[in-house]
Motif scaffolding. Structure first.
Motif, PDB file in Angstrom:
ATOM      1  N   LYS A 232       0.847  -1.192   0.000  1.00 22.10           N
ATOM      2  CA  LYS A 232       0.000   0.000   0.000  1.00 22.10           C
ATOM      3  C   LYS A 232       0.880   1.238   0.000  1.00 22.10           C
ATOM      4  O   LYS A 232       2.011   1.221   0.481  1.00 22.10           O
ATOM      5  CB  LYS A 232      -0.942   0.009   1.196  1.00 22.10           C
ATOM      6  N   ILE A 233       0.332   2.321  -0.561  1.00 21.72           N
ATOM      7  CA  ILE A 233       1.084   3.555  -0.728  1.00 21.72           C
ATOM      8  C   ILE A 233       0.502   4.627   0.184  1.00 21.72           C
ATOM      9  O   ILE A 233      -0.711   4.831   0.230  1.00 21.72           O
ATOM     10  CB  ILE A 233       1.005   4.045  -2.195  1.00 21.72           C
ATOM     11  N   LEU A 234       1.374   5.312   0.904  1.00 23.75           N
ATOM     12  CA  LEU A 234       0.985   6.449   1.707  1.00 23.75           C
ATOM     13  C   LEU A 234       1.832   7.641   1.270  1.00 23.75           C
ATOM     14  O   LEU A 234       3.016   7.478   0.956  1.00 23.75           O
ATOM     15  CB  LEU A 234       1.204   6.173   3.202  1.00 23.75           C
ATOM     16  N   VAL A 235       1.242   8.825   1.208  1.00 22.66           N
ATOM     17  CA  VAL A 235       1.999  10.012   0.827  1.00 22.66           C
ATOM     18  C   VAL A 235       1.867  11.062   1.912  1.00 22.66           C
ATOM     19  O   VAL A 235       0.810  11.241   2.514  1.00 22.66           O
ATOM     20  CB  VAL A 235       1.532  10.586  -0.534  1.00 22.66           C
ATOM     21  N   ASP A 236       2.972  11.739   2.182  1.00 26.76           N
ATOM     22  CA  ASP A 236       3.015  12.814   3.160  1.00 26.76           C
ATOM     23  C   ASP A 236       3.847  13.942   2.565  1.00 26.76           C
ATOM     24  O   ASP A 236       5.084  13.917   2.628  1.00 26.76           O
ATOM     25  CB  ASP A 236       3.614  12.316   4.478  1.00 26.76           C
ATOM     26  N   ILE A 240       7.030   9.515  -0.135  1.00 28.10           N
ATOM     27  CA  ILE A 240       6.195   8.361  -0.475  1.00 28.10           C
ATOM     28  C   ILE A 240       6.591   7.197   0.418  1.00 28.10           C
ATOM     29  O   ILE A 240       7.762   6.784   0.428  1.00 28.10           O
ATOM     30  CB  ILE A 240       6.358   7.958  -1.956  1.00 28.10           C
ATOM     31  N   LEU A 241       5.647   6.665   1.170  1.00 27.62           N
ATOM     32  CA  LEU A 241       5.898   5.509   2.027  1.00 27.62           C
ATOM     33  C   LEU A 241       5.147   4.322   1.447  1.00 27.62           C
ATOM     34  O   LEU A 241       3.924   4.376   1.266  1.00 27.62           O
ATOM     35  CB  LEU A 241       5.443   5.781   3.457  1.00 27.62           C
ATOM     36  N   ILE A 242       5.865   3.258   1.134  1.00 22.83           N
ATOM     37  CA  ILE A 242       5.275   2.039   0.573  1.00 22.83           C
ATOM     38  C   ILE A 242       5.475   0.917   1.580  1.00 22.83           C
ATOM     39  O   ILE A 242       6.600   0.651   2.007  1.00 22.83           O
ATOM     40  CB  ILE A 242       5.910   1.698  -0.785  1.00 22.83           C
ATOM     41  N   LYS A 243       4.362   0.263   1.966  1.00 23.50           N
ATOM     42  CA  LYS A 243       4.413  -0.734   3.028  1.00 23.50           C
ATOM     43  C   LYS A 243       3.905  -2.091   2.551  1.00 23.50           C
ATOM     44  O   LYS A 243       2.994  -2.173   1.715  1.00 23.50           O
ATOM     45  CB  LYS A 243       3.564  -0.282   4.223  1.00 23.50           C
ATOM     46  N   GLN A 244       4.480  -3.124   3.103  1.00 25.41           N
ATOM     47  CA  GLN A 244       3.975  -4.482   2.923  1.00 25.41           C
ATOM     48  C   GLN A 244       2.565  -4.537   3.497  1.00 25.41           C
ATOM     49  O   GLN A 244       2.312  -4.117   4.625  1.00 25.41           O
ATOM     50  CB  GLN A 244       4.899  -5.453   3.652  1.00 25.41           C
ATOM     51  N   ASP A 245       1.596  -5.059   2.719  1.00 21.43           N
ATOM     52  CA  ASP A 245       0.196  -5.033   3.133  1.00 21.43           C
ATOM     53  C   ASP A 245      -0.395  -6.431   3.239  1.00 21.43           C
ATOM     54  O   ASP A 245      -1.555  -6.663   2.910  1.00 21.43           O
ATOM     55  CB  ASP A 245      -0.621  -4.190   2.144  1.00 21.43           C
ATOM     56  N   GLU A 246       0.391  -7.357   3.670  1.00 22.66           N
ATOM     57  CA  GLU A 246      -0.070  -8.710   3.953  1.00 22.66           C
ATOM     58  C   GLU A 246       0.875  -9.333   4.969  1.00 22.66           C
ATOM     59  O   GLU A 246       1.959  -8.797   5.241  1.00 22.66           O
ATOM     60  CB  GLU A 246      -0.128  -9.562   2.686  1.00 22.66           C
ATOM     61  N   PHE A 276      10.480   6.815   0.155  1.00 21.20           N
ATOM     62  CA  PHE A 276      11.046   7.315  -1.089  1.00 21.20           C
ATOM     63  C   PHE A 276      10.790   8.807  -1.302  1.00 21.20           C
ATOM     64  O   PHE A 276       9.847   9.393  -0.761  1.00 21.20           O
ATOM     65  CB  PHE A 276      10.427   6.581  -2.283  1.00 21.20           C
ATOM     66  N   LYS A 277      11.651   9.383  -2.148  1.00 19.52           N
ATOM     67  CA  LYS A 277      11.416  10.656  -2.810  1.00 19.52           C
ATOM     68  C   LYS A 277      11.307  10.365  -4.307  1.00 19.52           C
ATOM     69  O   LYS A 277      11.890   9.401  -4.817  1.00 19.52           O
ATOM     70  CB  LYS A 277      12.555  11.647  -2.570  1.00 19.52           C
ATOM     71  N   LEU A 278      10.562  11.204  -5.016  1.00 20.38           N
ATOM     72  CA  LEU A 278      10.386  11.048  -6.451  1.00 20.38           C
ATOM     73  C   LEU A 278      11.278  12.047  -7.175  1.00 20.38           C
ATOM     74  O   LEU A 278      11.307  13.231  -6.822  1.00 20.38           O
ATOM     75  CB  LEU A 278       8.919  11.279  -6.832  1.00 20.38           C
TER      76      LEU A 278
END
Length: 318
Positions: A232-236, A240-246, A276-278
């Motif tokens: 799942k992707i979270l943005v602040d 960008i924070l991408i997390k394991q979702d299982e 991450f940064k883009l």
């Protein structure tokens, strides 16, 4: 100028044999790096002996082998003379890439490592580069300079460890005369990121393959052709924070470990995440992977560091 007696010559011969043997004994892993050798340019007036060149090459291999053991990678060595027929006078990473592209030569591994030593006035510069394969794109470059070969040898582990985004054990920072460059460019700093900015297909970092990010904040990280994990992707702001979702499962660790270790890691490891940064070009995600570091003895995980993080880069696939 270094002066040697016969003992270092014996050590070099023994180590070179041990390096090849030790590499073959590392655990099977999909994460493989190919060492393409050392090129030394010697302009008029430069003083470096063949034994010093050999010692430098040996130190490089030793540092790469240390990284391989620490990170559970594999290092293989490329016989440049056999691939190219003869070694050109120029830095042979250029003709190697040209040869591979022209002839369709498949170079094994996830990355190609090439080192060089050059001279300018009264200083010498050690350069270490990592190229992705099979694209041969430069993804990381580290430099270290000194007035003598002794200075280069004393700091050799810093730029080599730096290629992998880590520091040598017992060192918290790279030597002050070292510098690094990645090809990710500047990242977006003054724009709030949305899901649409990162939606698409990405080439993941070591241990995963293709990553699909969707516009609804969900995604899939493909481990191989048949297995994937939900993310799942979270943005602040511009982060960008991408997390394991299982839940953890052995499939997550099988690209790196055999099943006997992967099944133990499931019970001990924290969920994986990336911060991450883009980049301005929106073609790379650049930051850190938050994961776990496993201490393994005789097939058993004896300790886990769940504060471990390392550098990570994802590249957008058109």
């Amino acid at each position: 100028m270094l002066i040697f007696d016969k003992k270092p010559l014996v050590f070099l011969a023994v180590f070179c044999a041990a390096f090849s043997s030790a590499v073959s004994q590392l655990p099977n892993s999909q994460i493989v790096f190919t060492y393409a050798g050392l090129h030394v340019s010697k302009p008029a007036g430069a003083v470096i002996s063949p034994i010093e060149m050999q010692l430098l090459d040996t130190r490089i291999k030793a540092a790469l082998l240390e990284v391989a053991r620490q990170e559970n990678y594999r290092i293989v060595e490329l016989d440049m003379q056999n691939v190219l027929g003869q070694l050109p006078d120029e830095s042979y990473i250029v003709p190697l890439i040209r040869h591979a592209r022209t002839n369709g030569t498949a170079l094994s591994g996830n990355g190609l490592i090439f080192c060089s030593l050059s001279f300018k006035q009264d200083r010498m510069t050690f350069n270490a580069q990592m190229y992705s394969t099979p694209s041969f794109e430069l993804v990381m470059e580290m430099n270290d300079s000194g007035k003598t070969i002794d200075e280069i040898l004393n700091h050799i582990r810093h730029p080599l460890y730096g290629l992998f985004g880590i520091s040598p054990p017992g060192n918290t920072q790279v030597a002050t005369n070292s510098s690094s460059r990645t090809s990710v460019g500047a990242f977006l700093q003054n724009k709030d990121i949305t899901f649409s900015d990162v939606r698409g297909v990405w080439q993941g970092d070591y241990g995963i393959g293709k990553v699909e990010l969707f516009g609804d904040g969900t995604g899939l990280a493909h481990l191989n052709e048949s297995e994937s994990i939900k993310i799942k992707i979270l943005v602040d702001g511009n982060t960008i924070l991408i997390k394991q979702d299982e839940a953890n499962s052995p499939k997550i660790y099988l690209p790196i470990f055999p099943y006997s270790i992967a099944s133990q890691a499931v019970r001990l490891a924290r969920p994986i995440s990336w911060e991450f940064k883009l980049t301005v070009e929106r073609d790379r995600l650049f930051g850190v992977k938050n994961t776990s570091y496993f201490y393994i003895e005789q097939g058993k995980v004896i300790q886990v560091d769940n504060t471990y993080s390392r550098d990570a880069v994802w590249i957008r696939i058109p």
